[in-house]
Structure formats: structure tokens, C-alpha cells
Design a protein around this motif. Sequence first.
Motif, PDB file in Angstrom:
ATOM      1  N   VAL A 141      -4.561   0.758 -13.845  1.00 32.25           N
ATOM      2  CA  VAL A 141      -5.208   1.994 -14.443  1.00 32.25           C
ATOM      3  C   VAL A 141      -6.503   1.860 -13.870  1.00 32.25           C
ATOM      4  CG1 VAL A 141      -5.470   2.558 -16.707  1.00 32.25           C
ATOM      5  CG2 VAL A 141      -3.637   1.635 -16.638  1.00 32.25           C
ATOM      6  N   ASN A 142      -7.241   3.156 -13.965  1.00 35.08           N
ATOM      7  CA  ASN A 142      -8.452   3.411 -13.236  1.00 35.08           C
ATOM      8  C   ASN A 142      -9.326   3.954 -14.590  1.00 35.08           C
ATOM      9  OD1 ASN A 142     -10.748   6.164 -12.250  1.00 35.08           O
ATOM     10  ND2 ASN A 142     -10.887   3.978 -11.822  1.00 35.08           N
ATOM     11  N   GLY A 143     -10.136   2.926 -15.310  1.00 35.59           N
ATOM     12  CA  GLY A 143     -11.252   3.494 -16.790  1.00 35.59           C
ATOM     13  C   GLY A 143     -11.824   2.028 -17.492  1.00 35.59           C
ATOM     14  N   ASP A 144     -12.588   2.971 -17.746  1.00 38.39           N
ATOM     15  CA  ASP A 144     -14.142   2.383 -17.988  1.00 38.39           C
ATOM     16  C   ASP A 144     -13.568   0.986 -18.912  1.00 38.39           C
ATOM     17  OD1 ASP A 144     -16.350   1.409 -18.602  1.00 38.39           O
ATOM     18  OD2 ASP A 144     -17.212   2.897 -19.412  1.00 38.39           O
ATOM     19  N   LEU A 145     -14.530   0.222 -18.359  1.00 41.56           N
ATOM     20  CA  LEU A 145     -13.853  -1.504 -18.981  1.00 41.56           C
ATOM     21  C   LEU A 145     -14.697  -1.277 -20.379  1.00 41.56           C
ATOM     22  CD1 LEU A 145     -14.094  -3.849 -16.413  1.00 41.56           C
ATOM     23  CD2 LEU A 145     -12.242  -3.057 -17.868  1.00 41.56           C
ATOM     24  N   LYS A 146     -15.848  -0.847 -20.646  1.00 43.73           N
ATOM     25  CA  LYS A 146     -16.666  -0.496 -21.733  1.00 43.73           C
ATOM     26  C   LYS A 146     -16.477  -0.101 -22.527  1.00 43.73           C
ATOM     27  CE  LYS A 146     -19.769  -3.214 -19.988  1.00 43.73           C
ATOM     28  NZ  LYS A 146     -21.343  -2.684 -19.791  1.00 43.73           N
ATOM     29  N   ASP A 147     -15.281   1.149 -22.443  1.00 43.02           N
ATOM     30  CA  ASP A 147     -14.711   1.884 -23.695  1.00 43.02           C
ATOM     31  C   ASP A 147     -13.817   1.274 -24.429  1.00 43.02           C
ATOM     32  OD1 ASP A 147     -15.030   5.052 -23.638  1.00 43.02           O
ATOM     33  OD2 ASP A 147     -12.350   4.963 -23.298  1.00 43.02           O
ATOM     34  N   TYR A 148     -13.992   1.342 -25.317  1.00 46.29           N
ATOM     35  CA  TYR A 148     -13.199   1.027 -26.206  1.00 46.29           C
ATOM     36  C   TYR A 148     -11.581   1.651 -25.919  1.00 46.29           C
ATOM     37  CZ  TYR A 148     -10.609  -0.312 -31.066  1.00 46.29           C
ATOM     38  OH  TYR A 148      -9.921  -0.159 -31.976  1.00 46.29           O
ATOM     39  N   ASP A 149     -11.585   3.438 -26.524  1.00 40.64           N
ATOM     40  CA  ASP A 149     -10.096   3.618 -26.526  1.00 40.64           C
ATOM     41  C   ASP A 149      -9.543   2.876 -25.069  1.00 40.64           C
ATOM     42  OD1 ASP A 149     -10.071   5.312 -28.372  1.00 40.64           O
ATOM     43  OD2 ASP A 149     -11.632   6.963 -27.512  1.00 40.64           O
ATOM     44  N   ALA A 150     -10.032   2.976 -23.983  1.00 39.07           N
ATOM     45  CA  ALA A 150      -9.598   2.680 -22.990  1.00 39.07           C
ATOM     46  C   ALA A 150      -9.602   1.392 -22.066  1.00 39.07           C
ATOM     47  CB  ALA A 150     -11.238   2.799 -21.062  1.00 39.07           C
ATOM     48  N   VAL A 151      -9.950   0.530 -23.509  1.00 38.81           N
ATOM     49  CA  VAL A 151      -9.322  -0.982 -23.151  1.00 38.81           C
ATOM     50  C   VAL A 151      -8.316  -0.625 -24.594  1.00 38.81           C
ATOM     51  CG1 VAL A 151     -10.049  -3.169 -23.391  1.00 38.81           C
ATOM     52  CG2 VAL A 151     -11.708  -2.088 -22.677  1.00 38.81           C
ATOM     53  N   TYR A 152      -8.358  -0.777 -25.250  1.00 41.16           N
ATOM     54  CA  TYR A 152      -7.413  -0.530 -26.057  1.00 41.16           C
ATOM     55  C   TYR A 152      -5.883   0.359 -26.018  1.00 41.16           C
ATOM     56  CZ  TYR A 152      -4.919   0.267 -30.364  1.00 41.16           C
ATOM     57  OH  TYR A 152      -4.197   0.005 -31.416  1.00 41.16           O
ATOM     58  N   ASN A 187       0.642  -1.214  -0.053  1.00 43.16           N
ATOM     59  CA  ASN A 187       0.199  -0.164   0.126  1.00 43.16           C
ATOM     60  C   ASN A 187       1.189   1.561  -0.241  1.00 43.16           C
ATOM     61  OD1 ASN A 187      -1.804  -2.081   1.742  1.00 43.16           O
ATOM     62  ND2 ASN A 187      -3.189  -0.557   1.163  1.00 43.16           N
ATOM     63  N   LYS A 188       1.910   1.433   0.776  1.00 44.15           N
ATOM     64  CA  LYS A 188       2.589   2.316   0.762  1.00 44.15           C
ATOM     65  C   LYS A 188       4.481   2.081   0.293  1.00 44.15           C
ATOM     66  CE  LYS A 188       4.185   6.534   3.756  1.00 44.15           C
ATOM     67  NZ  LYS A 188       3.983   6.751   5.097  1.00 44.15           N
ATOM     68  N   ILE A 190      -3.180  -3.512 -14.165  1.00 43.91           N
ATOM     69  CA  ILE A 190      -4.635  -4.253 -14.408  1.00 43.91           C
ATOM     70  C   ILE A 190      -5.510  -2.603 -14.699  1.00 43.91           C
ATOM     71  CG2 ILE A 190      -7.045  -3.896 -12.085  1.00 43.91           C
ATOM     72  CD1 ILE A 190      -4.645  -6.168 -12.355  1.00 43.91           C
ATOM     73  N   LEU A 191      -6.549  -2.544 -15.369  1.00 47.67           N
ATOM     74  CA  LEU A 191      -7.608  -1.243 -15.977  1.00 47.67           C
ATOM     75  C   LEU A 191      -8.904  -1.800 -14.734  1.00 47.67           C
ATOM     76  CD1 LEU A 191      -7.947   0.327 -17.685  1.00 47.67           C
ATOM     77  CD2 LEU A 191      -9.318  -1.380 -19.936  1.00 47.67           C
ATOM     78  N   PRO A 197     -11.665   3.963  -9.546  1.00 47.99           N
ATOM     79  CA  PRO A 197     -10.272   3.733  -8.671  1.00 47.99           C
ATOM     80  C   PRO A 197      -9.495   3.295  -7.307  1.00 47.99           C
ATOM     81  CG  PRO A 197     -11.926   5.689  -8.268  1.00 47.99           C
ATOM     82  CD  PRO A 197     -12.753   4.464  -8.782  1.00 47.99           C
ATOM     83  N   ASN A 198     -10.479   2.868  -7.017  1.00 46.12           N
ATOM     84  CA  ASN A 198      -9.709   2.405  -5.226  1.00 46.12           C
ATOM     85  C   ASN A 198      -9.635   0.836  -5.052  1.00 46.12           C
ATOM     86  OD1 ASN A 198      -9.288   4.397  -3.639  1.00 46.12           O
ATOM     87  ND2 ASN A 198     -11.393   5.300  -3.660  1.00 46.12           N
ATOM     88  N   ALA A 199     -10.031   0.413  -6.607  1.00 45.13           N
ATOM     89  CA  ALA A 199     -10.289  -1.151  -6.666  1.00 45.13           C
ATOM     90  C   ALA A 199      -9.306  -1.486  -5.141  1.00 45.13           C
ATOM     91  CB  ALA A 199      -9.725  -1.722  -8.191  1.00 45.13           C
ATOM     92  N   PRO A 200      -9.654  -2.968  -5.333  1.00 41.64           N
ATOM     93  CA  PRO A 200      -8.742  -3.505  -4.574  1.00 41.64           C
ATOM     94  C   PRO A 200      -6.886  -3.915  -4.308  1.00 41.64           C
ATOM     95  CG  PRO A 200     -10.730  -4.654  -3.708  1.00 41.64           C
ATOM     96  CD  PRO A 200     -11.008  -3.903  -4.967  1.00 41.64           C
ATOM     97  N   CYS A 201      -6.661  -3.849  -5.766  1.00 39.27           N
ATOM     98  CA  CYS A 201      -6.025  -4.489  -6.018  1.00 39.27           C
ATOM     99  C   CYS A 201      -4.821  -3.333  -6.805  1.00 39.27           C
ATOM    100  CB  CYS A 201      -6.173  -5.079  -7.401  1.00 39.27           C
ATOM    101  SG  CYS A 201      -6.881  -4.625  -8.851  1.00 39.27           S
ATOM    102  N   LYS A 202      -5.163  -2.316  -6.344  1.00 43.38           N
ATOM    103  CA  LYS A 202      -4.949  -0.935  -6.845  1.00 43.38           C
ATOM    104  C   LYS A 202      -3.840  -1.067  -6.143  1.00 43.38           C
ATOM    105  CE  LYS A 202      -5.193   4.422  -6.694  1.00 43.38           C
ATOM    106  NZ  LYS A 202      -5.491   4.861  -6.040  1.00 43.38           N
TER     107      LYS A 202
END
Lengths: 359, 359
Positions: free
Chosen positions: B32-43, A29-30, B15-16, B20-25
Amino acid sequence: MLIQSAINYNLEVHILDPDPNAPCKYLSNKFVNGDLKDYDAVYAFGKDCDVISIEIEHVNTEALFQLEKEGKKVFPQPHIIALIQDKRTQKQFYLDQGIPTAPFILTDNKEEVKQNADFLPAVNKLGKEGYDGRGVQMMRTVEDLEKAFDAPGLLEKLIDFDKELAVIVSRNEAGEVKSFPSVECAFHPEHNLVEFLFSPADISAEVDAKARELAEEVIQKLDMVGLLAVELFLTKSGELLVNEIAPRPHNSGHHTIEANFTSQFEQHLRSVMGMPLGETGLRGPAAMINLLGEDGFTGDAIVEGLDEAIMEKGVYLHLYGKKITKPFRKMGHVTLLADDASLLKEKAERIKELIKIKA
Amino acid sequence: MLIQSAINYNLEVHILDPDPNAPCKYLSNKFVNGDLKDYDAVYAFGKDCDVISIEIEHVNTEALFQLEKEGKKVFPQPHIIALIQDKRTQKQFYLDQGIPTAPFILTDNKEEVKQNADFLPAVNKLGKEGYDGRGVQMMRTVEDLEKAFDAPGLLEKLIDFDKELAVIVSRNEAGEVKSFPSVECAFHPEHNLVEFLFSPADISAEVDAKARELAEEVIQKLDMVGLLAVELFLTKSGELLVNEIAPRPHNSGHHTIEANFTSQFEQHLRSVMGMPLGETGLRGPAAMINLLGEDGFTGDAIVEGLDEAIMEKGVYLHLYGKKITKPFRKMGHVTLLADDASLLKEKAERIKELIKIKA
């Protein structure tokens, strides 16, 4: 491996590491890059934590004492780390507490070692800074005395042992103590590093019980909270002597991840976090192979033979995320499971021949 | 859990995640925080990776098709994700391929569902976006038809099954296929979520073999690389029907971490990374309990009864790092081991009563 275990409990892990690219950098985490020997670095880091633990004994204990004084939970306690940092005080502790250990003479410099030719064959150990076989050397003959360490250390009677054993034991704040079954360590003939480890050790139930009682006695006499690895000699006359101790998850407990009901990493977390200790029994016979960098290779690590090795049932690879290999550097380990303990030696030797860390 | 496994192989994990605070962060080399449904974010995310995989099917498949076209390894392959995203095409696939499944009628809207009163009792499923029990509802009586989904979906004949089973199967690029032993799922009476899982399933060796063959047939007919969970009904007449499939590590394989020679997470990594598949056999009987947020509690999660539960031998807690609990949210799971499968049901019910996720 500690972080892999901490994830199961939603623990927030902060790391202080002298390597700016430590493998755990992206798993915590840090992450703070700093000198473990530096008072300010250790103190500032610890101020931010609820529970502070260590993975290497070479750390600024003054900062830990101060954190403890301010009410932080520091496990193992700083007085234990200080005791263990110096093999001289460690040996004196065994003597004072009536814990069986090999006879020894404290020496302040090379000259003092040389004055003890009649104590040979012996092992000359540096008091401080030894690690992974460094700071330890054989003194078999009078000629060997010429290479004696010229710094505070000790000369320890060479024990003509039958086996080297290790017991991992833990204790929590409530005083609960649990030990893992004894394991048998097979050292590399030259490099003073554990090459193979077998669990259970090929010893009688009585010797196993005696070794575990001894380990439990040591952690209790230390009044320690945390996990302690106790390395023991089993002499040819059946006597058990404490060799060295390490107050943290240890190489001799890596097999517990797959082989025991509780792993040493989880047990360490349980002990320092005030949780009840876990069942330590073996789920089945296991061996552990240390993966050391091949002699003659330095640079970006490449793992050879991986696929062939992991095709086999009961072969578990653990790489430590170190990018650079060096001769005999610990790069990972492999745990092996077998239905029958008698199959482990052959399996360990075969898998060890398969997996090579090169550059 | 996938990251815990990837650590052993020195894999660099990116990870995408839409949270923004996903446990795996804090557990990934790059987050990367982003929308899995968004073409540009996934690409854009995938361009940076060597191998791309998914943990949830609700992802932009166009971007994955493009990455695949550009030579990236995308496993499971985008055409499989697209097929599975829609329960309608999924059912049609079973029918076309001769894979036994419950009879069904495709429906485009509420009106079409209502026209099939003579098909009741049935299950009304939304084609897309269902997850963890959402998008699935019972249609027992004509009155129930009033709540039918008003979107493309299907009506599936309600199967009067004896048991619900699941088989995890994997396949690598070389075409090697391995299935895990069948497990038995016990659903919560109200919430359509797995409450307990038992491995092995209480079925004959013949039924287990048939279920595994069926799962292997499905992954082969999909021509899929990766890990696939195949949920099955065992009807009262002994027939096996494929219910649903999920092309990723799955709730019905969580017990494999402790209970099998290879965990589903390691097997997933092996299959997508081009490694040989691991031995899937059970090391011993196991049960899994899903830890769902208690009804009536929303907010910062507190785990009650933890210490008492983990005092017992063979109890393994896995919390998922989610800070906020909600009624029936999956917050973690517990795996139980026992020497004898007959002891597991009582143990599972007892431990489930002990551990409560509240706020």
C-alpha cells in the motif's frame, strides 16, 4: 530461497510458474502463470529477461534453445537440461565420458525390463518425468518385474553402497569451478526421499577430495554454466559412482544457507550472472532435515512443535510457503548447527520428532 | 531484510510505504502506498493485519493507539513509539527511570539554546524528525550557537567518550528478554553516520555484560515488546551512558544476519509474533560497512568494485534496492567475517575502498 538471495544483489526476478498461487508469486518483480512445457509460454517469458535459469528440469527446451540462439544467456544451457531430462541420455553420457556409474541396461518397455531377470537386483527408472522419488522403483525379485515401467527407461544394477553422498559444484562463464564439501544423505527407509543430510560427510579427506574432483569433472565435461548437484554412491569397496545429477540448487545443498561461507543459492546466482564464485567451505558442522507432510494429513498445513524446536540454539526453519500439505510433500526444511559433528545425529532425530506438518 | 527473514516462516507481509516504488513493493503480499503520518492511511492499513510493526518511528501514533485499542497487536506499542519520536521525552524517560545518560537541557527555540553558552561543548538535537544524522549538530563555541535549531529540542553535554557501543535487545509478550553482544561503532569523521561496526566490541567482558544489562533494563522499563537498539557511550572513566534508542531492527545489528546464531530481523519477528527468542551469541568475529552513496554522485546507482570484493571469503553484500543514489545515502551494507577479530579492521578498510556507489 533463490529470491531471498537475489534480494541482496538488487536483482530483478521474473518467475514463470504453472501454479497460479505459487509461493513466490508475491516475492517477484513479475510473476507469470504458465505451463513450463509450453513453447510459447517459455519463449514469451524468456524474451523479456537478460538471464534465464530453471528450478525444475521439466521445461520446454525447444523454447530455451531458441532463446539461446537469439543471444539470451540461458544457464544451465538447454543442451544440458535436455540431456538431464532423460535419465537414459544422462547414463549414456557418463558411459561415453568415462564417468564411473552403476552398470545399466536401457529398456523401451515393460517387456524389455522383464527380459533382464538375470540383472536383478536392480532399480527400474523411468527415462523422463521422475521427480522426488517418483519414477523410480526396486526390482529385487522376478515377481517385482510385473510392476516394471512400460515406457522408455532403464534398469540399473542395485549398488550395495556404504553411503550416499552429494557434492554441489558450480561453474561460471569464465570457466571458474568450485565445489562444496561432500555431504552425506540419509534416506527415509520407505519413501526414497532424503530424510537427513549431514555436512561434513563421515568420510576420509581422500574420499571427500575424490568426490569433489568427480563432481568438478562432470560439470566441466558438460561444459555447463550454473550449479550442479551430483549424487554419488560410495560403495563398500571404496569406489565412487555417479548416481544422478540435477543442474540447479538442490535439496542436498540447503544447509549451505547457514552452514557454509556461501550458500548454494548465492553460488547459483553468481555462476549464472557472471560473478566470481564464492568460498564454499563449511563454517561449522550441520545437518538438514526435510520437513515432509505427515502421512494421513491432507489440507491446510499446520506446523506443530515449531516453538519448542526454535528455542534451541542453531535450529533454522525454512518453510516453503505451500498452503496445502499432503503425505510426504516437501513443505520445508530445518538446518541444524552444532559445535561438534558427533552431536548432530541425536539433535536431528530429536528435532524431527518435534516438528510435524499436519492439516 | 525483514521480509527475507519472514519468508522462512511463511508469514504474510503487508507493507505501507510513502514511496510508490519502495524496494519492498515486489516482495510483499500486499503493498500500500500511503503517508505514514496520515491517520486514515495508517488505520485503514492496520485494520487488515494481525500484528503491526514499524521500521521507522515517524508514523501516526494516534492511528496505532486506536488499532491497539481495537485489539490489534501493535509492537512496539504506540506509547513507546510516541516516547521515542521526541528526543526530549526520550531523555526525560532516562532521567525519570534512573538510566544513566548525558546531562541535558530542554530548549524550546534558538533563543533558549543561545542562553546556555556555559553548557558548551554540547550537541544540539531537534526533538522530532531527526534521522540518519539529520537534526543533530555540534555546538563547540559561542559562534556555533548562531546555527542552533529554532524549534523544540535539547542541548546535550558533549561526552568525551572512549567508544560508542550498541546493544540490540528484544522482548516478547511472555516477558522473555535477550540481548545481543555489544558492538562497537566507528563513525565517519564528518557525516555523523556509522562507517564501520565491529562485533565483538573491543571491551572487557565486564563492560559488555554491563552494557547488555543496561539495554535489558531499558526494554523492561519501557515494558516494550519488540526489538530495541540501544546506543551507548563508554566514557573514558569507564561509565556507560545511554545515548539514543530505536525500537526496531537497526543499522547496528545488520551483521547479525551472518555473524550471530539469530539475526536481528528474525529476532524482531520472533518477539512481535509471540515466538520464543533465539540464541543471540556470535558465531564468529564480524564487521559491518555501511555503503553510502559517494559524494558528488546523484542518479541511477552503479556499484563499482563488487566482483573484486565478493571474491574474498567472508564478504557479504546487501544492497537495499534503491535505484537512485545521492551523496551519503545508505544504499546497502557489507558484512565481513574473519577467523580473528584482529584482522577485521584492515579487511573493512580495504573492502570499503573497493566498493563505491556512483551514478
